[in-house]
Structures are given as C-alpha cells and as structure tokens.
Motif scaffolding. Structure first.
Motif, mmCIF file in Angstrom:
data_model
loop_
_atom_site.group_PDB
_atom_site.id
_atom_site.type_symbol
_atom_site.label_atom_id
_atom_site.label_comp_id
_atom_site.label_asym_id
_atom_site.label_seq_id
_atom_site.Cartn_x
_atom_site.Cartn_y
_atom_site.Cartn_z
ATOM 1 N N SER A 16 0.962 -1.143 0.110
ATOM 2 C CA SER A 16 -0.039 -0.076 -0.229
ATOM 3 C C SER A 16 1.057 1.317 0.129
ATOM 4 C CB SER A 16 -0.980 0.253 1.065
ATOM 5 O OG SER A 16 -1.735 -1.139 1.251
ATOM 6 N N ILE A 17 0.550 2.279 -1.027
ATOM 7 C CA ILE A 17 1.055 3.540 -0.682
ATOM 8 C C ILE A 17 0.070 4.803 -0.662
ATOM 9 C CG2 ILE A 17 3.003 3.009 -2.063
ATOM 10 C CD1 ILE A 17 1.571 4.321 -4.562
ATOM 11 N N SER A 45 2.869 -2.243 -15.473
ATOM 12 C CA SER A 45 2.140 -1.539 -14.179
ATOM 13 C C SER A 45 1.397 -0.724 -14.778
ATOM 14 C CB SER A 45 3.254 -1.158 -13.282
ATOM 15 O OG SER A 45 2.581 -0.557 -12.349
ATOM 16 N N ASN A 46 -0.019 -0.615 -13.990
ATOM 17 C CA ASN A 46 -0.777 0.660 -14.310
ATOM 18 C C ASN A 46 -1.026 1.369 -13.030
ATOM 19 O OD1 ASN A 46 -2.330 -1.226 -12.611
ATOM 20 N ND2 ASN A 46 -4.383 -1.199 -14.140
ATOM 21 N N VAL A 47 -0.073 1.354 -12.177
ATOM 22 C CA VAL A 47 -0.372 2.022 -10.985
ATOM 23 C C VAL A 47 -0.324 3.560 -11.223
ATOM 24 C CG1 VAL A 47 0.652 2.618 -8.684
ATOM 25 C CG2 VAL A 47 1.092 0.346 -9.718
ATOM 26 N N ASN A 48 -1.322 4.423 -10.408
ATOM 27 C CA ASN A 48 -1.509 5.559 -10.586
ATOM 28 C C ASN A 48 -1.481 6.114 -9.283
ATOM 29 O OD1 ASN A 48 -2.486 8.390 -10.743
ATOM 30 N ND2 ASN A 48 -4.119 7.898 -12.032
ATOM 31 N N GLY A 76 -7.337 3.536 -5.165
ATOM 32 C CA GLY A 76 -7.623 2.624 -6.104
ATOM 33 C C GLY A 76 -6.797 1.263 -5.915
ATOM 34 N N GLU A 77 -7.050 0.133 -6.716
ATOM 35 C CA GLU A 77 -6.282 -1.095 -6.466
ATOM 36 C C GLU A 77 -5.765 -1.357 -7.872
ATOM 37 O OE1 GLU A 77 -6.062 -3.390 -3.910
ATOM 38 O OE2 GLU A 77 -7.329 -2.035 -2.750
ATOM 39 N N TYR A 78 -4.500 -1.326 -7.855
ATOM 40 C CA TYR A 78 -3.660 -1.808 -9.375
ATOM 41 C C TYR A 78 -2.912 -2.980 -9.122
ATOM 42 C CZ TYR A 78 -4.976 3.261 -9.516
ATOM 43 O OH TYR A 78 -5.646 4.532 -9.328
ATOM 44 N N GLU A 79 -2.265 -3.376 -10.422
ATOM 45 C CA GLU A 79 -1.702 -4.602 -10.499
ATOM 46 C C GLU A 79 -0.311 -4.268 -11.130
ATOM 47 O OE1 GLU A 79 -4.597 -8.357 -10.392
ATOM 48 O OE2 GLU A 79 -3.682 -7.725 -12.256
ATOM 49 N N VAL A 104 -0.990 -3.307 -5.835
ATOM 50 C CA VAL A 104 -0.714 -2.330 -5.103
ATOM 51 C C VAL A 104 -2.113 -1.221 -4.843
ATOM 52 C CG1 VAL A 104 0.629 -0.080 -5.508
ATOM 53 C CG2 VAL A 104 1.560 -2.217 -6.569
ATOM 54 N N SER A 105 -2.123 -1.128 -3.646
ATOM 55 C CA SER A 105 -3.471 -0.355 -3.100
ATOM 56 C C SER A 105 -2.840 1.232 -2.972
ATOM 57 C CB SER A 105 -4.109 -0.800 -1.820
ATOM 58 O OG SER A 105 -4.165 -2.359 -2.145
ATOM 59 N N VAL A 106 -3.379 1.880 -3.605
ATOM 60 C CA VAL A 106 -3.340 3.447 -3.171
ATOM 61 C C VAL A 106 -4.397 3.973 -2.427
ATOM 62 C CG1 VAL A 106 -3.080 5.672 -4.390
ATOM 63 C CG2 VAL A 106 -2.239 3.796 -5.529
ATOM 64 N N ILE A 107 -3.991 4.287 -1.329
ATOM 65 C CA ILE A 107 -4.964 4.744 -0.100
ATOM 66 C C ILE A 107 -4.969 6.159 0.382
ATOM 67 C CG2 ILE A 107 -5.395 2.043 0.761
ATOM 68 C CD1 ILE A 107 -3.367 3.044 2.929
#
Length: 64
Positions: free
Chosen positions: A2-3, A33-36, A41-44, A59-62
């Motif tokens: 998580s970030i 990677s599609n992390v924004n 949201g939840e990304y992979e 990867v969870s963006v919180i």
C-alpha cells in the motif's frame, strides 16, 4: 503493498531463477504496471519472463 495518494510509487523489482543460468533481475521490458499514485484504487504490476509463468503484485493506493 500500500502507498498513500500522492506518494511516489517506486517499483520494488523482481527476479527470476533460471536453471543453468542463474538469477536474473527483471527490467522494464518485463514489468507491466498501471499504478496511478494520484488516484485511490487497486492496481496490479505484472512481472513476466520468456517461457515462465507471470506473477502479479497488487498495489493499493489509499487515503492518509
């Protein structure tokens, strides 16, 4: 993993062990990677290497 929103996502990397060759660190061409980090949201992140099974990291963006 998580970030927090707005943090910089730093790719942790991955390695693959190949019999007879050794351990190889995967590079950008093997990582999708599609992390924004600016959007909750939840990304992979997907790690792949020729003739091997792909592995995914969530990867969870919180919010803080």
């Amino acid at each position: 993993m998580s970030i927090y929103v707005g943090d910089i996502y730093k790719e942790m990397g991955a390695f693959v062990a190949i019999p007879g060759t050794g351990v190889i660190e995967l590079t950008g061409s093997n990582i999708l990677s599609n992390v924004n980090s600016n959007q909750v949201g939840e990304y992979e992140t997907t790690y792949s290497y020729e003739n091997t099974e792909s592995v995914k990291r969530k990867v969870s963006v919180i919010n803080e």
